[in-house]
Design a protein around this motif. Structure first.
Motif, PDB file in Angstrom:
ATOM      1  N   ALA A 246       0.828  -1.204   0.000  1.00 19.04           N
ATOM      2  CA  ALA A 246       0.000   0.000   0.000  1.00 19.04           C
ATOM      3  C   ALA A 246       0.867   1.260   0.000  1.00 19.04           C
ATOM      4  CB  ALA A 246      -0.926  -0.006   1.214  1.00 19.04           C
ATOM      5  N   ALA A 247       1.933   1.235   0.786  1.00 20.14           N
ATOM      6  CA  ALA A 247       2.839   2.384   0.834  1.00 20.14           C
ATOM      7  C   ALA A 247       3.516   2.594  -0.514  1.00 20.14           C
ATOM      8  CB  ALA A 247       3.880   2.177   1.929  1.00 20.14           C
ATOM      9  N   TYR A 264      -8.969  -3.991 -12.294  1.00 14.83           N
ATOM     10  CA  TYR A 264      -8.736  -5.091 -11.365  1.00 14.83           C
ATOM     11  C   TYR A 264      -7.592  -6.002 -11.795  1.00 14.83           C
ATOM     12  CZ  TYR A 264     -13.309  -3.256 -10.305  1.00 14.83           C
ATOM     13  OH  TYR A 264     -14.337  -2.402 -10.010  1.00 14.83           O
ATOM     14  N   ASN A 265      -6.942  -5.668 -12.910  1.00 10.59           N
ATOM     15  CA  ASN A 265      -5.792  -6.448 -13.364  1.00 10.59           C
ATOM     16  C   ASN A 265      -4.469  -5.749 -13.067  1.00 10.59           C
ATOM     17  OD1 ASN A 265      -6.364  -4.427 -15.243  1.00 10.59           O
ATOM     18  ND2 ASN A 265      -5.503  -5.575 -16.948  1.00 10.59           N
ATOM     19  N   TYR A 266      -4.492  -4.662 -12.315  1.00  6.52           N
ATOM     20  CA  TYR A 266      -3.272  -3.990 -11.877  1.00  6.52           C
ATOM     21  C   TYR A 266      -2.448  -5.000 -11.076  1.00  6.52           C
ATOM     22  CZ  TYR A 266      -0.584   0.001  -9.976  1.00  6.52           C
ATOM     23  OH  TYR A 266       0.393   0.906  -9.637  1.00  6.52           O
ATOM     24  N   PRO A 267      -1.209  -5.295 -11.464  1.00  7.59           N
ATOM     25  CA  PRO A 267      -0.436  -6.353 -10.798  1.00  7.59           C
ATOM     26  C   PRO A 267      -0.381  -6.216  -9.278  1.00  7.59           C
ATOM     27  CG  PRO A 267       0.711  -5.625 -12.771  1.00  7.59           C
ATOM     28  CD  PRO A 267      -0.442  -4.688 -12.587  1.00  7.59           C
ATOM     29  N   PHE A 268      -0.272  -4.983  -8.791  1.00 10.39           N
ATOM     30  CA  PHE A 268      -0.190  -4.792  -7.352  1.00 10.39           C
ATOM     31  C   PHE A 268      -1.539  -5.063  -6.683  1.00 10.39           C
ATOM     32  CE2 PHE A 268       2.900  -1.915  -9.381  1.00 10.39           C
ATOM     33  CZ  PHE A 268       4.061  -2.538  -8.937  1.00 10.39           C
ATOM     34  N   THR A 269      -2.619  -4.811  -7.410  1.00 13.93           N
ATOM     35  CA  THR A 269      -3.953  -5.151  -6.904  1.00 13.93           C
ATOM     36  C   THR A 269      -4.124  -6.661  -6.828  1.00 13.93           C
ATOM     37  OG1 THR A 269      -4.950  -3.113  -7.768  1.00 13.93           O
ATOM     38  CG2 THR A 269      -6.437  -4.971  -7.365  1.00 13.93           C
ATOM     39  N   LEU A 272      -2.172  -7.805  -3.784  1.00 18.59           N
ATOM     40  CA  LEU A 272      -2.845  -7.370  -2.559  1.00 18.59           C
ATOM     41  C   LEU A 272      -4.095  -8.201  -2.298  1.00 18.59           C
ATOM     42  CD1 LEU A 272      -2.918  -5.338  -0.220  1.00 18.59           C
ATOM     43  CD2 LEU A 272      -4.199  -3.786  -1.714  1.00 18.59           C
ATOM     44  N   SER A 273      -4.845  -8.511  -3.341  1.00 21.11           N
ATOM     45  CA  SER A 273      -6.077  -9.296  -3.196  1.00 21.11           C
ATOM     46  C   SER A 273      -5.781 -10.694  -2.674  1.00 21.11           C
ATOM     47  CB  SER A 273      -6.803  -9.386  -4.540  1.00 21.11           C
ATOM     48  OG  SER A 273      -7.082  -8.113  -5.057  1.00 21.11           O
ATOM     49  N   LEU A 274      -4.770 -11.341  -3.238  1.00 26.88           N
ATOM     50  CA  LEU A 274      -4.413 -12.688  -2.806  1.00 26.88           C
ATOM     51  C   LEU A 274      -3.902 -12.690  -1.367  1.00 26.88           C
ATOM     52  CD1 LEU A 274      -2.622 -13.965  -6.041  1.00 26.88           C
ATOM     53  CD2 LEU A 274      -4.945 -14.480  -5.296  1.00 26.88           C
ATOM     54  N   LEU A 275      -3.123 -11.679  -1.008  1.00 28.11           N
ATOM     55  CA  LEU A 275      -2.619 -11.584   0.362  1.00 28.11           C
ATOM     56  C   LEU A 275      -3.760 -11.393   1.355  1.00 28.11           C
ATOM     57  CD1 LEU A 275       0.562  -9.338  -0.093  1.00 28.11           C
ATOM     58  CD2 LEU A 275       0.518 -11.706   0.712  1.00 28.11           C
ATOM     59  N   LEU A 276      -4.711 -10.536   1.014  1.00 31.13           N
ATOM     60  CA  LEU A 276      -5.831 -10.287   1.917  1.00 31.13           C
ATOM     61  C   LEU A 276      -6.689 -11.538   2.101  1.00 31.13           C
ATOM     62  CD1 LEU A 276      -6.923  -6.707   0.787  1.00 31.13           C
ATOM     63  CD2 LEU A 276      -5.885  -7.343   2.967  1.00 31.13           C
TER      64      LEU A 276
END
Length: 373
Positions: A246-247, A264-269, A272-276
């Motif tokens: 996030a930072a 929703y295909n932004y690599p960082f998204t 983040l989604s999988l981690l959450l």
């Protein structure tokens, strides 16, 4: 934003994720309702705030898809094509027409400034064409995924994990990483898969979360304690990774002035989604029973909130002409905080609270509760 799936062994983390993702969806549309209709050039600070907010909350739709994949593709769950059609697909279709047709009519009324009797028929056609209010797109997507679910379950049952990992890798690279590189470096000739492939990626990842629940080692003695300690360390590492991610996304907007926008295909998204999903799943069983009941009740309202919250967004933005940008941009809160940091949360709550209240009222209608919500 997700259909309320009922299971005999309800897992609390799914309800917590539903509620969190639903709140994120409301904030998402509170922001995009402005950015999609207003020239943000005169509002450079507000644009940065909005872009950072979007980076931080677009995990919501991926998480809904992960939950759906977790529930429907679960190896231990049997479901036939007829069941999908008569129960789950029917529910989606009813929601599309019961809510999509009035929304399409409202959009025509706003565009023309009057009502015509023929608008009802035109609204039906618009829904069939997928041209009702924009937030309804998710229902068309989930309807498609429901229709292919029985076939996917058969394939996954026979497919080795190695083949699935290859498919996921191709989808991730073709629909997320390569499109990001293409946008970042303006490589128009670079081949990519359609962006929509990332939705299938999330759905299939939900299956992996269900297949490998990550239960603690049940061996007795020191081995068990060591396993628990290791998992706890990994859990906090994952939390730290989310904070760091996030930072980093915020820094890319503030320090490097990154203007690349992806959905929703932004690599960082994706990461983040999988981690959450993993973090929330790891905390299953930590909630007390009284909290479980509260989360279950709140989770049951989420689909209704998703369906009706744009009514309030449109009420403020289109009918009343009020947005978070109406506050004087030079005004400060407490003498140093830009006003956008107050106005955006206020509008978010002004949409979220009545949406939950409205969903609560709608679920009191027996027909809607049984067949739609």
């Amino acid at each position: 934003m997700i259909i309320n799936h009922k299971t005999d062994d309800r897992q609390c983390f799914l309800d917590i994720l539903r509620v969190a993702a639903t709140c994120a969806v409301v904030l998402l549309h509170t922001v995009t309702g402005i950015m999609d209709t207003v020239d943000m050039t005169p509002y450079p600070l507000e644009k940065k705030v909005f872009l950072i907010a979007l980076d931080w909350i677009t995990w919501c739709v991926p998480v809904f898809l992960l939950i759906s994949g977790y529930l429907f593709l679960h190896p231990g769950r049997r479901i036939t094509f007829l069941q999908m059609l008569t129960k789950y697909c029917k529910r989606i279709l009813l929601a599309l027409f019961l809510f999509g047709i009035p929304y399409a009519c409202l959009e025509q009324i706003m565009a023309e400034g009057t009502f015509r009797p023929t608008m009802a028929g035109e609204a039906v056609l618009l829904v069939l064409q997928g041209r009702s209010w924009s937030h309804m797109w998710y229902l068309y997507l989930i309807l498609f995924l429901y229709l292919i679910t029985p076939a996917l379950k058969l394939l996954l049952k026979k497919m080795p994990d190695s083949a699935l990992y290859v498919i996921l890798g191709v989808l991730l690279a073709g629909s997320s990483i390569l499109p990001f590189v293409k946008k970042l470096f303006s490589l128009d000739e670079l081949f990519t898969l359609p962006d929509g492939g990332i939705y299938l990626f999330y759905y299939l990842c939900g299956y992996l979360f269900a297949k490998y629940p990550g239960k603690e080692n049940k061996r007795e003695g020191a081995g068990k304690g060591a396993s628990r300690k290791t998992r706890e360390l990994v859990f906090w590492d994952a939390v730290f990774a989310c904070v760091l991610l996030a930072a980093g996304m915020a820094a890319s907007r503030i320090v490097w002035d990154d203007t690349v926008q992806m959905a929703y295909n932004y690599p960082f998204t994706v990461l983040l989604s999988l981690l959450l999903m993993w973090i929330f799943r790891e905390r299953e069983g930590k909630e007390k029973e009284k909290h479980r009941a509260c989360w279950q009740s709140a989770g049951a309202l989420c689909f209704g909130v998703y369906l009706i919250h744009p009514v309030f967004v449109n009420l403020y933005y289109k009918f009343l002409g009020l947005t978070p940008l109406n506050f004087p941009k030079e005004a400060l809160v407490f003498g140093w905080i830009p006003r956008i940091f107050l106005s955006l949360p206020l509008f978010f709550l002004a949409v979220l609270v009545p949406a939950f209240l409205g969903a609560f009222v709608l679920r009191k209608i027996p027909v809607l509760r049984k067949y739609v919500l």
